[in-house]
Design a protein around this motif. Structure first.
Motif: not given
Length: 448
Positions: A44-70
């Motif tokens: 996939f080109r940058p920014g074109k990957a399906p949402k569910d795949m991105v969420v599965r692949r970066f679940e840990k990173e998304i959770s950590q960054e969300t916590r820090e942002k909140l």
């Protein structure tokens, strides 16, 4: 968002922040959208990957960054809501954080002290009424001449005011001194071309035994060292010196003439005299302002009581201790001598730090009350001066200070200095007769 604030110590607060499920979900969605824009997955080109795949692949990173942002965003909102003036963030602890659940976290902070400003306009001060007299100028010129004192060889016997250039050999009971008393005494054994005089001796009564001697003359001297002599091996010993006088030199002070004026960087004696008078007048102004500053500072510090952040006191005490130790090292004190003074160094540093920190908070509040500002030009001028002092290009210094966060400290220091100038310039000054001659005057106020 729900916020509670607990007072847990001097200038210390505990903030408990709770965010509901909707706020947590909004945080996850915002971070996930950002990941979708930039995530790169195979095929996939940058920014074109399906949402569910991105969420599965970066679940840990998304959770950590969300916590820090909140934590970051909610903390800032809590501070604004509670109108808290933060001085220092000490600790952040996440109590609970999971998607689909409320979030809780705590932040321990130090806050700026709250107090009412004391009177800072027309502070009464008393200073010495000093003027520069003709005698002051002539005394300063004489001091300049004395600083240039030299010694010239003369063809006569020595007087008590002269110095002698000698060669010598030292023995104890006929044995070379280093063999008799040890290697630490070798510097006394056979000095050559050594200068001796009333202010520089090889031992007690050494030079007095040479008064009346001329160049080429030889004398045998007996010198008995006291029991408390610094070189322990020499203490209590009687040493025989065989001395040969190489030269007799008399002190001379250059006359106050055109040549001396040019040596001092002036075009003429009158120009030198005018320059000296100007320097003395500047010194009088400097001492006068220091007297005003000292009294203004003490008035402000003593006029109001409030708690101070522990972090500020600790940091300022540490800086003061470091500076005092560095000064003692420059004066030649050994690590052992400094260690013996450590309790005094620390306690006096604490006292100085207390005054400086308290004064800074008062000046900061005065700057706010009077809407005192620091211009970009003033900051630039100070940074140029600082770069010159540190011998680095100004552009390099600015980049380094931006990276380290020092620029904000520079701005605050300049702001506080301007606030102090504002108060000092408004002081109600009364003059008194100067103190007795020899009074050292007052030292500048620390940290202001």
């Amino acid at each position: 968002m729900n916020v509670t604030v607990e007072n847990i110590g001097p200038c210390k607060r505990l903030l408990r922040v709770e965010a509901d499920v909707n706020e947590v979900e909004r945080g996850f969605e915002e971070v996930t959208r950002d990941f979708l824009k930039h995530a790169t997955l195979p095929g996939f080109r940058p920014g074109k990957a399906p949402k569910d795949m991105v969420v599965r692949r970066f679940e840990k990173e998304i959770s950590q960054e969300t916590r820090e942002k909140l934590v970051r965003d909610l903390f800032q909102a809590a501070v604004e809501q509670q109108k808290i003036q933060i001085y220092h963030i000490q600790d952040v602890e996440t109590v609970s954080f999971n998607r689909g659940q409320p979030m809780q976290f705590t932040v321990t902070v130090e806050v700026k002290p709250e107090f009412e400003l004391p009177n800072y306009r027309q502070i009464p001060v008393t200073v010495e009424a000093r003027t520069v007299t003709d005698k002051d100028v002539e005394d300063a010129l004489e001091a300049l001449r004395q600083q240039q004192k030299g010694y010239r060889t003369v063809e006569r016997v020595a007087t008590a005011e002269d110095v002698l250039v000698i060669d010598a050999k030292a023995t104890v009971e006929g044995v070379p001194i280093s063999q008799k008393l040890g290697a630490n005494t070798s510097m006394y054994e056979s000095p050559k071309g050594f200068w001796v005089g009333a202010q520089r001796e090889l031992g007690p009564n050494f030079f007095a035994q040479l008064v009346g001697a001329g160049a080429g003359e030889k004398r045998t001297l007996q010198v008995t060292y006291p029991a408390d002599y610094p070189t322990k091996e020499m203490a209590g010993q009687t040493v025989t010196y065989e001395v040969e006088v190489r030269e007799v030199r008399e002190p001379f002070v250059p006359p106050l003439d055109e040549a001396f004026a040019k040596q001092m960087g002036a075009e003429s004696v009158e120009a030198l005299r005018a320059g000296v008078r100007k320097d003395l007048e500047n010194e009088v102004k400097y001492r006068r302002r220091n007297q005003i500053v000292n009294q203004v500072v003490m008035h402000l510090v003593q006029a109001v009581n409030f708690e101070l952040p522990e972090t500020a006191l600790q940091e300022e005490t540490r800086n003061e201790v470091y500076q005092r130790v560095a000064n003692l090292q420059q004066r030649g004190l050994s690590p052992q001598q400094i260690e013996e003074q450590k309790d005094h160094i620390f306690s006096s540093s604490q006292g100085t730090a207390f005054v400086r920190v308290k004064l800074d908070f008062i000046l900061e509040k005065i700057a706010q009350a009077e809407n005192i500002q620091v211009t970009q030009q003033q900051v630039a001028e100070y940074l140029t001066y600082l770069a010159y002092q540190r011998q680095v290009p100004a552009e390099q210094l600015v980049k380094e200070m931006q990276k380290s966060g020092e620029l904000s400290a520079v701005y605050r220091r300049l702001l506080l200095d301007r606030a102090l100038d504002f108060v000092v310039d408004q002081a109600q000054v009364t003059e008194k007769a100067p103190a007795a001659a020899g009074d050292a005057g007052e030292a500048p106020a620390g940290g202001a």
